[in-house]
Design a protein around this motif. Sequence first.
Motif, PDB file in Angstrom:
ATOM      1  N   ALA A   1      -4.765   1.373  -0.775  1.00  0.00           N
ATOM      2  CA  ALA A   1      -4.569   1.331  -2.225  1.00  0.00           C
ATOM      3  C   ALA A   1      -3.188   0.792  -2.549  1.00  0.00           C
ATOM      4  O   ALA A   1      -2.192   1.367  -2.166  1.00  0.00           O
ATOM      5  N   PRO A   2      -3.086  -0.343  -3.248  1.00  0.00           N
ATOM      6  CA  PRO A   2      -1.786  -0.931  -3.588  1.00  0.00           C
ATOM      7  C   PRO A   2      -0.978   0.002  -4.487  1.00  0.00           C
ATOM      8  O   PRO A   2      -1.512   0.685  -5.343  1.00  0.00           O
TER       9      PRO A   2
ATOM     10  N   GLY B   1       2.334  -1.267  -5.616  1.00  0.00           N
ATOM     11  CA  GLY B   1       3.332  -2.087  -6.284  1.00  0.00           C
ATOM     12  C   GLY B   1       4.220  -2.760  -5.282  1.00  0.00           C
ATOM     13  O   GLY B   1       4.064  -2.585  -4.088  1.00  0.00           O
ATOM     14  N   GLY B   2       5.179  -3.506  -5.740  1.00  0.00           N
ATOM     15  CA  GLY B   2       5.997  -4.310  -4.837  1.00  0.00           C
ATOM     16  C   GLY B   2       7.370  -3.776  -4.554  1.00  0.00           C
ATOM     17  O   GLY B   2       7.685  -3.426  -3.445  1.00  0.00           O
ATOM     18  N   LEU B   3       8.218  -3.671  -5.551  1.00  0.00           N
ATOM     19  CA  LEU B   3       9.624  -3.347  -5.332  1.00  0.00           C
ATOM     20  C   LEU B   3       9.776  -1.919  -4.865  1.00  0.00           C
ATOM     21  O   LEU B   3       9.173  -1.009  -5.382  1.00  0.00           O
ATOM     22  N   LEU B   4      10.632  -1.736  -3.894  1.00  0.00           N
ATOM     23  CA  LEU B   4      10.886  -0.410  -3.344  1.00  0.00           C
ATOM     24  C   LEU B   4      12.109   0.180  -3.942  1.00  0.00           C
ATOM     25  O   LEU B   4      13.048  -0.407  -4.224  1.00  0.00           O
TER      26      LEU B   4
ATOM     27  N   PRO C   1       0.809  -1.216   0.000  1.00  0.00           N
ATOM     28  CA  PRO C   1       0.000   0.000   0.000  1.00  0.00           C
ATOM     29  C   PRO C   1       0.847   1.273   0.000  1.00  0.00           C
ATOM     30  O   PRO C   1       1.921   1.324   0.612  1.00  0.00           O
ATOM     31  N   ALA C   2       0.359   2.284  -0.684  1.00  0.00           N
ATOM     32  CA  ALA C   2       1.064   3.564  -0.791  1.00  0.00           C
ATOM     33  C   ALA C   2       1.340   4.178   0.576  1.00  0.00           C
ATOM     34  O   ALA C   2       2.392   4.784   0.779  1.00  0.00           O
ATOM     35  N   ASP C   3       0.418   4.017   1.531  1.00  0.00           N
ATOM     36  CA  ASP C   3       0.641   4.612   2.849  1.00  0.00           C
ATOM     37  C   ASP C   3       1.797   3.931   3.577  1.00  0.00           C
ATOM     38  O   ASP C   3       2.508   4.559   4.359  1.00  0.00           O
ATOM     39  N   VAL C   4       2.028   2.647   3.304  1.00  0.00           N
ATOM     40  CA  VAL C   4       3.172   1.934   3.901  1.00  0.00           C
ATOM     41  C   VAL C   4       4.460   2.458   3.274  1.00  0.00           C
ATOM     42  O   VAL C   4       5.423   2.773   3.976  1.00  0.00           O
ATOM     43  N   LEU C   5       4.487   2.565   1.959  1.00  0.00           N
ATOM     44  CA  LEU C   5       5.671   3.079   1.273  1.00  0.00           C
ATOM     45  C   LEU C   5       6.009   4.495   1.728  1.00  0.00           C
ATOM     46  O   LEU C   5       7.185   4.838   1.864  1.00  0.00           O
TER      47      LEU C   5
END
Length: 79
Positions: free
Chosen positions: A73-74, A76-79, A45-49
Amino acid sequence: MPLNKSSLDPGLCPLCGGPNRCASETGRLTGQAQPPCWCMATPIPADVLARIPAPARGLACVCRRCAQAGQAAPAGGLL
């Protein structure tokens, strides 16, 4: 102690400090090919990133537990 690039451990989650179990980092450390990392198939999720400290962005992956903590809201995966 503030987080900086020289003290960053790419094998640890920048949010909780626990192991992130990043297959890409394991491959880099061991020199052995790894299967695709779990984060490549898990929406983060964007809020986690957004909570990742700036010095760790793009350098350390969050762990699965932190990635799944905010199922908004997702992004994506790779940071």
